[in-house]
Design an enzyme around this catalytic site. Structure first.
Site, PDB file in Angstrom:
ATOM      1  CG  ASP A  11      -0.249  -0.458   2.498  1.00 58.16           C
ATOM      2  OD1 ASP A  11       0.991  -0.393   2.570  1.00 58.16           O
ATOM      3  OD2 ASP A  11      -0.948  -0.888   3.429  1.00 58.16           O
TER       4      ASP A  11
ATOM      5  CG  ASN B 154      -8.604  -1.578  12.457  1.00 57.05           C
ATOM      6  OD1 ASN B 154      -7.678  -2.253  11.985  1.00 57.05           O
ATOM      7  ND2 ASN B 154      -9.063  -0.479  11.860  1.00 57.05           N
TER       8      ASN B 154
ATOM      9  CG  HIS C 182      -5.612  -2.275   9.292  1.00 57.25           C
ATOM     10  ND1 HIS C 182      -5.677  -0.936   9.601  1.00 57.25           N
ATOM     11  CD2 HIS C 182      -4.300  -2.605   9.451  1.00 57.25           C
ATOM     12  CE1 HIS C 182      -4.468  -0.492   9.923  1.00 57.25           C
ATOM     13  NE2 HIS C 182      -3.623  -1.490   9.841  1.00 57.25           N
TER      14      HIS C 182
ATOM     15  CD  GLU D  89      -8.440   0.868   8.196  1.00 58.68           C
ATOM     16  OE1 GLU D  89      -8.402  -0.053   9.037  1.00 58.68           O
ATOM     17  OE2 GLU D  89      -7.689   1.859   8.251  1.00 58.68           O
TER      18      GLU D  89
HETATM   19  C1  F6R Z   1       1.190  -1.172   6.045  1.00 54.31           C
HETATM   20  C2  F6R Z   1       0.358  -2.280   6.498  1.00 54.31           C
HETATM   21  C3  F6R Z   1      -0.439  -2.192   7.760  1.00 54.31           C
HETATM   22  C4  F6R Z   1       0.413  -2.492   8.991  1.00 54.31           C
HETATM   23  C5  F6R Z   1      -0.434  -2.406  10.266  1.00 54.31           C
HETATM   24  C6  F6R Z   1       0.380  -2.635  11.519  1.00 54.31           C
HETATM   25  O1  F6R Z   1       1.876  -1.518   4.848  1.00 54.31           O
HETATM   26  O2  F6R Z   1       0.317  -3.251   5.851  1.00 54.31           O
HETATM   27  O3  F6R Z   1      -1.502  -3.092   7.688  1.00 54.31           O
HETATM   28  O4  F6R Z   1       0.959  -3.779   8.889  1.00 54.31           O
HETATM   29  O5  F6R Z   1      -1.043  -1.155  10.327  1.00 54.31           O
HETATM   30  O6  F6R Z   1       1.258  -1.575  11.699  1.00 54.31           O
HETATM   31  P1  F6R Z   1       2.292  -1.554  12.911  1.00 54.31           P
HETATM   32  O7  F6R Z   1       3.235  -2.665  12.665  1.00 54.31           O
HETATM   33  O8  F6R Z   1       2.954  -0.206  12.818  1.00 54.31           O
HETATM   34  O9  F6R Z   1       1.488  -1.744  14.150  1.00 54.31           O
END
Ligand code: F6R
Length: 258
Positions: A67, A136, A138, A143
């Site tokens: 992303d 959450n 995701h 989301e």
């Molecule tokens: C970003 C992504 C997100 C993160 C998630 C956890 O490329 O894929 O889904 O993996 O937001 O982020 P952290 O590791 O910062 O808690």
């Protein structure tokens, strides 16, 4: 789904990094799907160490990131282009022409999303997708309530994701509200998936992903549909699991056969 519980964050990080390196060694031209975020930073550090100290080469791999924020150009310090350059691409022999991240500053983001999905297909699909997980549930920026069969598209960040990611920005008002993200359907097309969750704050999402119902309420629960998904957890992230004895009996100390 293989549930691999490690007694520390360090052990879970080392194990998932070793798994990725194993795949690169077995298939030097493999296509890796990559993630960003705090959890994968030490995973990339471990991959860099393997390159520097054990001569592991990534020169023939192809990568696709999950992303990017809509509106940020690749040279923006908060862009995921910048993150990848800083933590992995700029520190290994990965060829920049073999890396792909959606362009958040594309004039037509919807067109960019279609192009990105097609580019993944064109190179034969992803061999192994690395994922983190949001509090959450995701994955990528899919989301809660994301379609379980979605492809690359524009998604609005949930308020809790905006709050969580604001730690990287000077002001929460600067956090982009839109992203281009692989869809859940895109992620499920990867031939293998490895996900890492570390810490207490991920324990509810881990529970819902692993033991909860398959539901758009927890996008990561879609991994229940995947035939080759491995979930790497530390003790804290595993703390709410109810079938823990079973996971530990099948994979003592998080060990998985090669
Ligand atoms: C970003 C992504 C997100 C993160 C998630 C956890 O490329 O894929 O889904 O993996 O937001 O982020 P952290 O590791 O910062 O808690």
């Amino acid at each position: 789904m293989k549930v691999l519980i490690h007694d520390s964050a360090e052990a879970a990080i080392a194990a998932i990094a070793n798994r990725i390196v194993e795949k690169v060694i077995a298939k030097p031209t493999c296509v890796l799907g990559l993630a960003t975020g705090g959890t994968v930073e030490p995973v990339y550090e471990a991959l860099v160490q393997k390159h520097e100290q054990q001569n592991v080469s990534y020169s023939r791999i192809r990568t696709f990131n999950l992303d990017e924020y809509v509106g940020l150009s690749p040279d923006h310090p908060m862009s995921y282009h910048h993150f990848m350059e800083k933590h992995l691409f700029g520190r290994t022999d990965i060829k920049s022409e073999n890396t792909s991240i959606p362009f958040g500053n594309a004039i037509n983001p919807n067109e960019e999303a279609r192009r990105y999905e097609a580019a993944i297909k064109q190179c034969g699909g992803i061999d192994c997708q690395l994922l983190g997980i949001g509090e959450n549930g995701h994955i990528g920026f899919n989301e809660p309530t994301s379609s379980l069969s979605s492809t690359v598209r524009i998604k609005t960040l949930a308020p809790e994701t905006v709050r969580a990611n604001s730690r990287y920005f000077k002001d929460i008002a600067e956090v982009p509200r839109l992203s281009i993200t692989m869809g859940i359907g895109t992620i499920l097309c990867a031939r293998e998936i490895v996900l890492i969750a570390i810490g207490d704050n991920k324990s509810k999402a881990a529970l819902e992903m692993i033991e909860g119902p398959l539901s758009a309420r927890c996008p990561a629960s879609a991994l229940q549909l995947h035939p080759h998904a491995e979930v790497y957890l530390d003790e804290a992230a595993a703390s709410q699991l109810t079938l823990r004895d079973y996971y530990e009996a099948v994979h003592p100390n998080g060990k998985v056969e090669s």
